[in-house]
Design a protein around this motif. Sequence first.
Motif, PDB file in Angstrom:
ATOM      1  N   VAL A  59       0.863  -1.187   0.000  1.00  0.00           N
ATOM      2  CA  VAL A  59       0.000   0.000   0.000  1.00  0.00           C
ATOM      3  C   VAL A  59       0.894   1.230   0.000  1.00  0.00           C
ATOM      4  N   LEU A  60       0.942   1.941  -1.109  1.00  0.00           N
ATOM      5  CA  LEU A  60       1.827   3.089  -1.260  1.00  0.00           C
ATOM      6  C   LEU A  60       1.234   4.283  -0.524  1.00  0.00           C
ATOM      7  N   CYS A  61       1.734   4.526   0.687  1.00  0.00           N
ATOM      8  CA  CYS A  61       1.228   5.606   1.537  1.00  0.00           C
ATOM      9  C   CYS A  61       2.211   6.770   1.492  1.00  0.00           C
ATOM     10  N   PHE A  62       1.866   7.818   0.742  1.00  0.00           N
ATOM     11  CA  PHE A  62       2.724   8.998   0.668  1.00  0.00           C
ATOM     12  C   PHE A  62       2.599   9.871   1.911  1.00  0.00           C
ATOM     13  N   GLY A  63       1.557   9.660   2.702  1.00  0.00           N
ATOM     14  CA  GLY A  63       1.294  10.531   3.845  1.00  0.00           C
ATOM     15  C   GLY A  63       1.474   9.845   5.183  1.00  0.00           C
ATOM     16  N   GLN A  64       2.522   9.048   5.329  1.00  0.00           N
ATOM     17  CA  GLN A  64       2.751   8.374   6.615  1.00  0.00           C
ATOM     18  C   GLN A  64       2.974   9.380   7.737  1.00  0.00           C
ATOM     19  N   ALA A  65       3.430  10.575   7.371  1.00  0.00           N
ATOM     20  CA  ALA A  65       3.632  11.620   8.377  1.00  0.00           C
ATOM     21  C   ALA A  65       2.321  12.037   9.032  1.00  0.00           C
ATOM     22  N   ALA A  66       1.189  11.819   8.363  1.00  0.00           N
ATOM     23  CA  ALA A  66      -0.104  12.167   8.966  1.00  0.00           C
ATOM     24  C   ALA A  66      -0.326  11.365  10.240  1.00  0.00           C
ATOM     25  N   PHE A  67      -0.021  10.098  10.220  1.00  0.00           N
ATOM     26  CA  PHE A  67      -0.235   9.232  11.380  1.00  0.00           C
ATOM     27  C   PHE A  67       0.865   9.446  12.425  1.00  0.00           C
ATOM     28  N   VAL A 232       1.632   1.897  14.331  1.00  0.00           N
ATOM     29  CA  VAL A 232       3.064   1.925  14.648  1.00  0.00           C
ATOM     30  C   VAL A 232       3.633   3.324  14.397  1.00  0.00           C
ATOM     31  N   ALA A 233       3.179   3.990  13.328  1.00  0.00           N
ATOM     32  CA  ALA A 233       3.630   5.363  13.054  1.00  0.00           C
ATOM     33  C   ALA A 233       3.185   6.303  14.168  1.00  0.00           C
ATOM     34  N   GLY A 234       1.965   6.123  14.682  1.00  0.00           N
ATOM     35  CA  GLY A 234       1.494   6.939  15.788  1.00  0.00           C
ATOM     36  C   GLY A 234       2.337   6.747  17.041  1.00  0.00           C
ATOM     37  N   PHE A 235       2.743   5.509  17.301  1.00  0.00           N
ATOM     38  CA  PHE A 235       3.609   5.227  18.449  1.00  0.00           C
ATOM     39  C   PHE A 235       4.957   5.917  18.278  1.00  0.00           C
ATOM     40  N   ALA A 236       5.490   5.903  17.056  1.00  0.00           N
ATOM     41  CA  ALA A 236       6.751   6.616  16.786  1.00  0.00           C
ATOM     42  C   ALA A 236       6.584   8.106  17.056  1.00  0.00           C
ATOM     43  N   GLY A 237       5.416   8.672  16.693  1.00  0.00           N
ATOM     44  CA  GLY A 237       5.154  10.077  16.971  1.00  0.00           C
ATOM     45  C   GLY A 237       5.143  10.369  18.462  1.00  0.00           C
ATOM     46  N   CYS A 238       4.561   9.464  19.228  1.00  0.00           N
ATOM     47  CA  CYS A 238       4.548   9.595  20.682  1.00  0.00           C
ATOM     48  C   CYS A 238       5.966   9.623  21.238  1.00  0.00           C
ATOM     49  N   LEU A 239       6.817   8.706  20.787  1.00  0.00           N
ATOM     50  CA  LEU A 239       8.200   8.650  21.259  1.00  0.00           C
ATOM     51  C   LEU A 239       8.982   9.898  20.839  1.00  0.00           C
ATOM     52  N   PHE A 240       8.693  10.409  19.640  1.00  0.00           N
ATOM     53  CA  PHE A 240       9.386  11.602  19.155  1.00  0.00           C
ATOM     54  C   PHE A 240       9.064  12.809  20.033  1.00  0.00           C
ATOM     55  N   VAL A 241       7.799  12.975  20.353  1.00  0.00           N
ATOM     56  CA  VAL A 241       7.394  14.108  21.199  1.00  0.00           C
ATOM     57  C   VAL A 241       7.970  13.961  22.595  1.00  0.00           C
ATOM     58  N   ASN A 242       8.021  12.731  23.082  1.00  0.00           N
ATOM     59  CA  ASN A 242       8.599  12.490  24.404  1.00  0.00           C
ATOM     60  C   ASN A 242      10.088  12.829  24.409  1.00  0.00           C
ATOM     61  N   TRP A 243      10.791  12.484  23.319  1.00  0.00           N
ATOM     62  CA  TRP A 243      12.218  12.817  23.216  1.00  0.00           C
ATOM     63  C   TRP A 243      12.424  14.329  23.105  1.00  0.00           C
ATOM     64  N   ASN A 244      11.568  14.978  22.326  1.00  0.00           N
ATOM     65  CA  ASN A 244      11.746  16.382  22.002  1.00  0.00           C
ATOM     66  C   ASN A 244      11.158  17.304  23.060  1.00  0.00           C
ATOM     67  N   GLY A 245      10.119  16.829  23.765  1.00  0.00           N
ATOM     68  CA  GLY A 245       9.397  17.693  24.695  1.00  0.00           C
ATOM     69  C   GLY A 245       8.628  18.786  23.991  1.00  0.00           C
ATOM     70  N   PHE A 246       8.412  18.609  22.688  1.00  0.00           N
ATOM     71  CA  PHE A 246       7.813  19.667  21.861  1.00  0.00           C
ATOM     72  C   PHE A 246       7.221  19.040  20.614  1.00  0.00           C
ATOM     73  N   VAL A 247       6.109  19.577  20.137  1.00  0.00           N
ATOM     74  CA  VAL A 247       5.531  19.115  18.879  1.00  0.00           C
ATOM     75  C   VAL A 247       4.968  20.314  18.136  1.00  0.00           C
ATOM     76  N   SER A 248       5.165  20.342  16.832  1.00  0.00           N
ATOM     77  CA  SER A 248       4.693  21.449  15.993  1.00  0.00           C
ATOM     78  C   SER A 248       4.108  20.882  14.706  1.00  0.00           C
ATOM     79  N   PRO A 249       3.442  21.716  13.909  1.00  0.00           N
ATOM     80  CA  PRO A 249       2.854  21.212  12.651  1.00  0.00           C
ATOM     81  C   PRO A 249       3.846  20.617  11.675  1.00  0.00           C
TER      82      PRO A 249
END
Length: 340
Positions: A59-67, A232-249
């Motif tokens: 499944v060619l998902c060009f928008g994995q960043a959305a999740f 799994v992409a959403g979980f990666a997003g959770c870990l990224f925000v936890n590492w960064n302490g910050f999230v932006s668009p």
Amino acid sequence: MPSIAKRHAGTLATSAMILAAAIILPMTLGLFTMLQLTVYSVMAILALSLSITWGLGGVLCFGQAAFFGLGGYTYAVAVTNFGESTLPVLLSLLVPALLALGLGWFMFMGRLSDLYVGVITLCTSLILFNFVNSTSDPWYRIGSAYLNGFNGMPSVRGINIPFLPDALLSPTQIFVMTLLSLLAVYLLCKLIAGSGWGRVVSATRQNPLRAELMGYDTARVKLGIFVTGSAVAGFAGCLFVNWNGFVSPDVFGLSMSAQIMIWMIVGGRETFVGPIIGAFALQALVTRLGVSSEINANVILGGLLMIFVVLVPQGILPTVRDGLLALMRKLGRTKTGEVH
């Protein structure tokens, strides 16, 4: 018949390397290097999420960043409201999975072609980017969490030991947790690929018409693998925000979606170790290039993409593997006297 150890030698070796890194590296690395490797590991998990969706499921998902971004924002909003990370971590998987379920239902049940699936997922990512970018007004809040538009959400609370709000994880503990999460996601990928359902997914990717004639509902198969990769992409997003302490668009941005694709193509999209190698190597390269203001990292990544698409279409790992196998066969024939 080969033993289990021989059949799974690659999986065992990769798992042992990740586990050894989680045990040994915290005792040998400085804090700065450990923080860098933490974010590289997060990006490797993100790469594996697309490996599930695209590499295994086709499944060619060009928008994995959305999740990825939705998982990050879900965690940030939930942990701000709850003051404890156990439920927010679970929600960071659930909310992207629900979005993928709703989006995928219309795409796959509607029998849309791969091209339209790619365009729709990319548009979803851009819609979320523009929407969150426009939430600067204090009216845009969920409970006590303000989205803050393009300014992002600063000072996001980190992950704590489950159900113990005061027991926040240290940077070293976060590093170990991220590596163990990478190991768990890698083993999940191998488990799916080796299961009966995984073989149906592979058959659907290779020849959907034949799979349908055999009685499989290919639309539901694609939907299932799409939802799994999105969680799994959403979980990666959770870990990224936890590492960064910050999230932006920016987590929804086009450059993020493009980078994930490049990691896959460079490493080898039909393997699970390849995307990990691609994510680590290219993130290290981008970090290195970021020190120099004279070099645009995006230009370098674009050039690498063109080179690999034209010259190494299979990616690094499959090309090296095939080359070594061909060399071993040639040496074997030479040893038996077939080649002089």
